[in-house]
Design a protein around this motif. Structure first.
Motif, short mmCIF file in Angstrom:
data_model
loop_
_atom_site.label_atom_id
_atom_site.label_comp_id
_atom_site.label_asym_id
_atom_site.label_seq_id
_atom_site.Cartn_x
_atom_site.Cartn_y
_atom_site.Cartn_z
N SER A 179 11.36 -0.42 -3.31
CA SER A 179 12.53 -1.15 -2.88
C SER A 179 11.42 -2.38 -1.97
O SER A 179 11.43 -3.58 -2.51
CB SER A 179 13.36 -0.94 -1.80
OG SER A 179 12.46 -0.11 -0.69
N LEU A 180 10.21 -1.97 -1.61
CA LEU A 180 8.62 -2.57 -1.24
C LEU A 180 8.39 -4.13 -2.19
O LEU A 180 8.44 -5.25 -2.02
CB LEU A 180 8.00 -2.27 -0.18
CG LEU A 180 8.23 -1.59 0.50
CD1 LEU A 180 9.04 -0.82 1.62
CD2 LEU A 180 6.78 -0.94 1.30
N LYS A 217 10.82 3.05 7.18
CA LYS A 217 10.82 4.59 7.94
C LYS A 217 9.39 4.84 9.05
O LYS A 217 9.79 5.77 9.32
CB LYS A 217 10.62 5.37 6.57
CG LYS A 217 9.93 6.46 6.40
CD LYS A 217 10.87 7.04 6.51
CE LYS A 217 10.93 8.89 5.71
NZ LYS A 217 9.53 9.31 5.84
N TYR A 228 4.23 -5.56 2.46
CA TYR A 228 4.75 -5.11 2.98
C TYR A 228 4.66 -3.72 3.29
O TYR A 228 4.09 -2.97 2.85
CB TYR A 228 5.72 -5.45 1.47
CG TYR A 228 5.49 -6.70 1.18
CD1 TYR A 228 7.18 -7.08 1.20
CD2 TYR A 228 4.40 -7.48 0.79
CE1 TYR A 228 7.07 -8.71 1.23
CE2 TYR A 228 5.10 -8.36 0.01
CZ TYR A 228 5.98 -8.78 0.72
OH TYR A 228 6.44 -10.35 -0.12
N PHE A 229 5.87 -3.12 4.20
CA PHE A 229 5.64 -1.52 5.10
C PHE A 229 7.63 -1.52 5.01
O PHE A 229 7.61 -2.33 6.21
CB PHE A 229 4.36 -1.85 6.30
CG PHE A 229 3.68 -1.80 6.17
CD1 PHE A 229 2.69 -1.16 5.84
CD2 PHE A 229 2.82 -3.13 5.53
CE1 PHE A 229 0.79 -1.25 5.58
CE2 PHE A 229 1.48 -3.48 5.87
CZ PHE A 229 0.53 -2.39 5.94
N GLY A 233 12.31 4.20 -2.04
CA GLY A 233 12.18 3.49 -0.87
C GLY A 233 10.72 2.77 -1.35
O GLY A 233 10.25 1.56 -0.99
N PRO A 259 13.71 -1.96 4.81
CA PRO A 259 14.53 -1.44 6.04
C PRO A 259 14.62 0.23 4.85
O PRO A 259 13.63 0.40 3.81
CB PRO A 259 15.96 -1.57 5.25
CG PRO A 259 15.59 -3.06 4.51
CD PRO A 259 14.20 -3.19 4.54
N ILE A 260 14.87 1.29 5.81
CA ILE A 260 14.33 2.65 4.82
C ILE A 260 15.86 2.40 3.74
O ILE A 260 16.52 2.32 3.52
CB ILE A 260 14.93 3.82 6.14
CG1 ILE A 260 13.92 3.36 7.45
CG2 ILE A 260 15.41 5.37 5.64
CD1 ILE A 260 14.46 4.53 8.46
N PRO A 283 0.44 -0.89 -0.01
CA PRO A 283 -0.20 -0.19 0.03
C PRO A 283 0.87 0.84 0.25
O PRO A 283 1.96 1.05 0.49
CB PRO A 283 -0.84 -0.06 1.46
CG PRO A 283 0.31 -1.21 2.46
CD PRO A 283 0.92 -2.04 1.64
N THR A 284 0.84 2.04 -0.95
CA THR A 284 1.49 3.40 -0.70
C THR A 284 0.22 4.96 -1.21
O THR A 284 -1.06 3.82 -1.32
CB THR A 284 2.28 3.79 -2.16
OG1 THR A 284 1.69 3.68 -2.98
CG2 THR A 284 3.03 2.65 -2.33
N MET A 285 0.60 5.78 -0.86
CA MET A 285 0.03 7.18 -1.78
C MET A 285 0.09 7.45 -2.23
O MET A 285 0.55 9.33 -2.76
CB MET A 285 0.26 8.04 0.33
CG MET A 285 -1.44 7.19 1.36
SD MET A 285 -1.60 8.76 2.31
CE MET A 285 -0.46 9.50 2.87
N HIS A 313 9.25 6.58 -5.44
CA HIS A 313 10.68 7.09 -5.39
C HIS A 313 10.78 5.94 -4.77
O HIS A 313 10.50 4.63 -4.88
CB HIS A 313 10.25 8.25 -3.56
CG HIS A 313 10.06 7.70 -3.13
ND1 HIS A 313 11.07 6.58 -1.46
CD2 HIS A 313 9.02 7.99 -1.71
CE1 HIS A 313 10.40 6.30 -1.28
NE2 HIS A 313 9.04 7.92 -0.59
P1 AMP Z 1 3.68 6.05 1.64
O1 AMP Z 1 3.33 6.55 0.19
O2 AMP Z 1 4.62 6.95 2.57
O3 AMP Z 1 2.00 6.10 2.57
O4 AMP Z 1 4.26 4.92 1.62
C1 AMP Z 1 3.55 3.71 1.35
C2 AMP Z 1 4.65 2.86 2.15
O5 AMP Z 1 5.92 3.13 1.89
C3 AMP Z 1 5.38 2.92 4.02
O6 AMP Z 1 4.85 1.30 4.37
C4 AMP Z 1 5.90 2.88 3.83
O7 AMP Z 1 7.33 2.75 5.45
C5 AMP Z 1 7.14 2.84 2.50
N1 AMP Z 1 8.79 3.70 2.83
C6 AMP Z 1 8.55 4.75 2.91
N2 AMP Z 1 9.29 5.11 2.50
C7 AMP Z 1 10.23 4.74 2.57
C8 AMP Z 1 11.71 4.52 2.64
N3 AMP Z 1 12.11 5.53 2.29
N4 AMP Z 1 12.52 3.34 3.08
C9 AMP Z 1 11.99 2.86 2.84
N5 AMP Z 1 10.02 2.60 2.77
C10 AMP Z 1 9.52 3.58 2.91
#
Ligand code: AMP
Length: 286
Positions: A37-38, A153, A149-150, A34, A178-179, A26-28, A32
């Motif tokens: 990688s998920l 960060k 996968y989460f 990050g 990992p971040i 899931p993302t918003m 990028h």
């Molecule tokens: P978001 O779109 O910000 O809601 O993030 C979606 C998923 O991507 C969440 O599980 C975040 O923790 C993960 N995520 C965002 N930024 C990073 C990053 N720099 N490294 C690893 N995972 C990330």
């Protein structure tokens, strides 16, 4: 790459292809490396990966933050298309639902995550994790993933999701990743798009000071490490510290003495101008 905008279309597709495993990311959006990688981790472990892009209104406690959240679906699709999405052994499909698809009825749910509902992000963003839990529970019921996968960060979010799955006894495995950072150490975030190049350079100090804290944790007290971090941030005028916590990586309870725990993480939220960034570093784990 297949793109589905309705629950019905996505579920029809999932029922037709019957993959051996479904990974969910899931993302918003404003994707990028990050996020990528998920998705790549999910592709390694599942025949099919569903990536969702949905800017979830229920997890924003400030309307202004929701409005300003970066959105660029065409750039997101372009980035996803670099991932061998149509390879049947590691297919990636995109779920791009409207608000109405996710919340067809105006429901308000209330969750209790114990201490996780009280500290750090929960304290500074009231209602945030309730909104996260609502959307994740809904997505899980639509997709029924094998693995989800989460990123670490959002360390507290990962803990909340694990807790949610345990409470509801959902048959999904939660996998923390990992971040991923920029070359200068800044944790990648969709919100970084709102920083000027200069602010991005200054924001890299957040990670630098966290690494200093990790080094100092070997010789100084918890209080000393905290004070040093706070002073270092104060020396950079563009950075405004919202919180620094040194806490147990399992319970997220803050500590006063290193001897209390064997898994210790430093967590921060810092404003760079009006952009709020979070980051964390494991100080030690035995
Ligand atoms: P978001 O779109 O910000 O809601 O993030 C979606 C998923 O991507 C969440 O599980 C975040 O923790 C993960 N995520 C965002 N930024 C990073 C990053 N720099 N490294 C690893 N995972 C990330």
């Amino acid at each position: 790459m297949f793109v589905f905008k309705t629950v019905k279309e996505l579920q029809y597709f999932l029922a037709t292809v019957t993959p051996s495993g479904i990974g969910f990311v899931p993302t918003m959006g404003a994707l990028h490396q990050g996020h990528i990688s998920l998705i790549e981790k999910s592709q390694q472990q599942n025949e099919l990966t569903v990536c969702s892009i949905f800017v979830n209104p229920t997890q924003f406690n400030k309307q202004e933050d929701l409005i300003n959240y970066p959105r660029n679906v065409s750039a997101d699709i372009e980035l996803l298309q670099c991932l061998d999405c149509d390879n049947e052994e590691k297919r990636v499909v995109l779920f791009l639902p409207s608000e109405n698809e996710i919340y067809p009825k105006k429901i308000e749910k209330s969750y209790d995550f114990g201490n996780l509902s009280l500290v750090m992000e929960a304290q500074h963003r009231p209602g945030h994790f309730n909104g996260v839990a609502m959307v994740i529970e809904r997505f899980f019921s639509i997709i029924n993933p094998t693995n989800a996968y989460f990123g670490e960060k959002d360390f507290q979010q990962l803990a909340v999701v694990r807790n949610l799955v345990k409470q509801l006894r959902l048959p999904v495995q939660i996998i923390g990743c990992p971040i991923v950072r920029e070359a200068n150490g800044l944790a990648m975030s969709s919100r970084n798009e709102r920083l000027t190049p200069e602010q991005k350079e200054q924001a890299a100090n957040i990670y630098k000071f966290l690494l200093d804290a990790k080094q100092q944790a070997k010789t100084l007290t918890v209080g000393e490490v905290k004070n040093n971090f706070i002073s270092a941030i104060k020396n950079i005028p563009v950075l405004q510290l919202e919180y620094l916590e040194i806490a147990d990586g399992n319970t997220l309870l803050s500590i006063n003495d290193w001897s209390e725990i064997n898994y210790c993480v430093a967590f921060v939220a810092v404003f760079v101008g009006n952009v709020r960034l979070i980051d964390n570093v494991t100080l030690y784990k035995d």
